[in-house]
Design a protein around this motif. Structure first.
Motif, mmCIF file in Angstrom:
data_model
loop_
_atom_site.group_PDB
_atom_site.id
_atom_site.type_symbol
_atom_site.label_atom_id
_atom_site.label_comp_id
_atom_site.label_asym_id
_atom_site.label_seq_id
_atom_site.Cartn_x
_atom_site.Cartn_y
_atom_site.Cartn_z
ATOM 1 N N TYR A 29 -5.565 -5.042 13.844
ATOM 2 C CA TYR A 29 -5.733 -3.536 13.529
ATOM 3 C C TYR A 29 -5.196 -2.598 14.756
ATOM 4 N N THR A 30 -4.009 -1.843 14.452
ATOM 5 C CA THR A 30 -4.132 -0.961 15.807
ATOM 6 C C THR A 30 -4.774 0.087 15.227
ATOM 7 N N LEU A 31 -5.154 1.040 16.896
ATOM 8 C CA LEU A 31 -5.557 1.541 16.925
ATOM 9 C C LEU A 31 -5.656 2.761 15.384
ATOM 10 N N ASP A 32 -4.368 3.351 14.803
ATOM 11 C CA ASP A 32 -3.884 4.487 13.714
ATOM 12 C C ASP A 32 -3.857 3.623 12.494
ATOM 13 N N ARG A 33 -4.428 2.290 12.585
ATOM 14 C CA ARG A 33 -5.082 2.162 10.861
ATOM 15 C C ARG A 33 -6.834 1.941 10.727
ATOM 16 N N VAL A 34 -7.117 1.431 12.319
ATOM 17 C CA VAL A 34 -8.874 2.231 11.925
ATOM 18 C C VAL A 34 -9.078 3.691 12.226
ATOM 19 N N HIS A 35 -7.688 4.140 12.662
ATOM 20 C CA HIS A 35 -8.397 5.824 12.362
ATOM 21 C C HIS A 35 -7.956 6.013 10.583
ATOM 22 N N ARG A 36 -7.382 5.594 9.960
ATOM 23 C CA ARG A 36 -7.230 5.068 8.514
ATOM 24 C C ARG A 36 -8.267 4.848 8.094
ATOM 25 N N VAL A 37 -8.490 3.824 8.173
ATOM 26 C CA VAL A 37 -10.178 3.558 7.870
ATOM 27 C C VAL A 37 -11.328 3.711 7.709
ATOM 28 N N ILE A 38 -11.706 4.359 8.874
ATOM 29 C CA ILE A 38 -12.356 5.986 9.732
ATOM 30 C C ILE A 38 -12.178 6.802 7.905
ATOM 31 N N GLN A 39 -10.526 7.970 8.333
ATOM 32 C CA GLN A 39 -10.708 9.252 7.604
ATOM 33 C C GLN A 39 -11.831 8.554 6.114
ATOM 34 N N LEU A 40 -10.704 7.381 5.710
ATOM 35 C CA LEU A 40 -10.856 7.260 4.185
ATOM 36 C C LEU A 40 -12.253 6.409 4.037
ATOM 37 N N ALA A 41 -13.283 5.647 4.736
ATOM 38 C CA ALA A 41 -14.763 5.229 5.189
ATOM 39 C C ALA A 41 -15.675 6.817 4.633
ATOM 40 N N MET A 42 -14.931 7.375 5.444
ATOM 41 C CA MET A 42 -16.263 8.875 5.575
ATOM 42 C C MET A 42 -16.047 9.543 4.582
ATOM 43 N N GLY A 43 -15.085 9.839 4.292
ATOM 44 C CA GLY A 43 -14.471 10.691 3.477
ATOM 45 C C GLY A 43 -13.625 11.940 4.152
ATOM 46 N N TRP A 44 -13.072 11.802 5.057
ATOM 47 C CA TRP A 44 -12.323 12.624 5.666
ATOM 48 C C TRP A 44 -11.164 13.000 4.370
ATOM 49 N N GLU A 45 -9.737 13.728 4.641
ATOM 50 C CA GLU A 45 -9.201 14.144 4.092
ATOM 51 C C GLU A 45 -7.666 13.897 4.808
ATOM 52 N N ASP A 46 -7.920 14.130 6.510
ATOM 53 C CA ASP A 46 -7.056 13.784 7.050
ATOM 54 C C ASP A 46 -5.920 14.294 7.762
ATOM 55 N N CYS A 47 -6.228 15.860 7.395
ATOM 56 C CA CYS A 47 -5.069 16.941 7.614
ATOM 57 C C CYS A 47 -5.680 17.294 9.168
ATOM 58 N N HIS A 48 -6.081 17.110 10.246
ATOM 59 C CA HIS A 48 -6.431 18.146 11.372
ATOM 60 C C HIS A 48 -6.196 16.093 12.758
ATOM 61 N N LEU A 49 -6.296 16.689 13.965
ATOM 62 C CA LEU A 49 -5.631 15.976 14.796
ATOM 63 C C LEU A 49 -7.616 14.854 15.082
ATOM 64 N N HIS A 50 -6.780 13.550 15.895
ATOM 65 C CA HIS A 50 -8.221 12.692 16.155
ATOM 66 C C HIS A 50 -7.707 11.973 17.211
ATOM 67 N N SER A 51 -8.732 11.368 17.904
ATOM 68 C CA SER A 51 -8.258 10.755 19.524
ATOM 69 C C SER A 51 -10.115 9.962 19.253
ATOM 70 N N PHE A 52 -9.397 8.628 19.501
ATOM 71 C CA PHE A 52 -10.509 7.425 20.082
ATOM 72 C C PHE A 52 -10.741 7.680 21.695
ATOM 73 N N GLU A 53 -11.748 7.623 22.428
ATOM 74 C CA GLU A 53 -12.213 7.375 23.570
ATOM 75 C C GLU A 53 -13.061 5.912 23.380
ATOM 76 N N ILE A 54 -12.166 5.138 24.746
ATOM 77 C CA ILE A 54 -12.559 3.862 24.759
ATOM 78 C C ILE A 54 -12.990 3.224 25.933
ATOM 79 N N ASP A 55 -14.330 3.429 26.944
ATOM 80 C CA ASP A 55 -13.919 3.097 28.033
ATOM 81 C C ASP A 55 -13.345 4.460 29.295
#
Length: 181
Positions: A29-55
């Motif tokens: 999965y690309t990180l944009d798909r991981v983002h969508r997984v997190i949104q659905l799993a947590m219960g967010w509505e995906d209507c705001h900006l987001h970011s990942f920080e890795i290393d």
């Protein structure tokens, strides 16, 4: 080569009691798909900006108007940026600053009979969207939990739906996640 899945534990920081999810996500999965997984799993509505920080590297959806130096999450696969034991920071809603720790608990061969992603476990409902970050959520919880609180009725009117902070159903999340495949 056999397909692999990452077992991720997503924990929402700065809220008590703890809100967390455990999901199995395809390694490719690309990180944009991981983002969508997190949104659905947590219960967010995906209507705001987001970011990942890795290393120390920031990934997200680049916006030239925002001026944030983000690498495009569409260009990076989970298995390229993380491995067993990795920890990532996922931030949703830069105004409210919902920070999540994403821990890679395991990387293993995918079960050929299982459709991924899958929500394995979790606890507690996600805070309502636009409640005002961790501080606003704490105030919301105090108000809805005390019928004598001056904002009790206003908070229930604001949310406009039933809300049980203790409720979570992994099978319902998995149903939502199936729409990603």
């Amino acid at each position: 080569m056999a397909r692999r899945v990452f077992q991720l534990r997503v924990t929402l920081d700065d809220v008590a009691p703890l809100v967390w999810r455990q999901v199995l996500v395809p390694a490719a999965y690309t990180l944009d798909r991981v983002h969508r997984v997190i949104q659905l799993a947590m219960g967010w509505e995906d209507c705001h900006l987001h970011s990942f920080e890795i290393d120390g590297v920031q990934y997200g959806e680049p916006d030239p108007d925002e001026g944030l130096p983000l690498l495009d999450e569409l260009d990076y696969r989970l298995d390229e940026v993380a491995g067993p034991g990795a920890r990532m920071c996922y931030v949703y809603d830069f105004g409210a600053w919902w920070e999540h720790e994403v821990a890679v608990e395991d990387v293993r061969a995918a079960d050929p009979l299982t459709r991924y992603p899958v929500c394995v476990a979790g606890e507690r409902a996600c805070p309502p969207e636009d409640v005002g970050g961790p501080e606003g959520y704490a105030e919301f919880m105090t108000a809805i939990g005390d019928p004598a609180h001056p904002r009790h009725i206003a908070m229930w009117d604001w949310i406009g739906r039933p809300y049980d902070p203790a409720e979570f159903h992994a099978d319902r999340v998995t149903t939502l996640l199936r729409r990603l495949t």
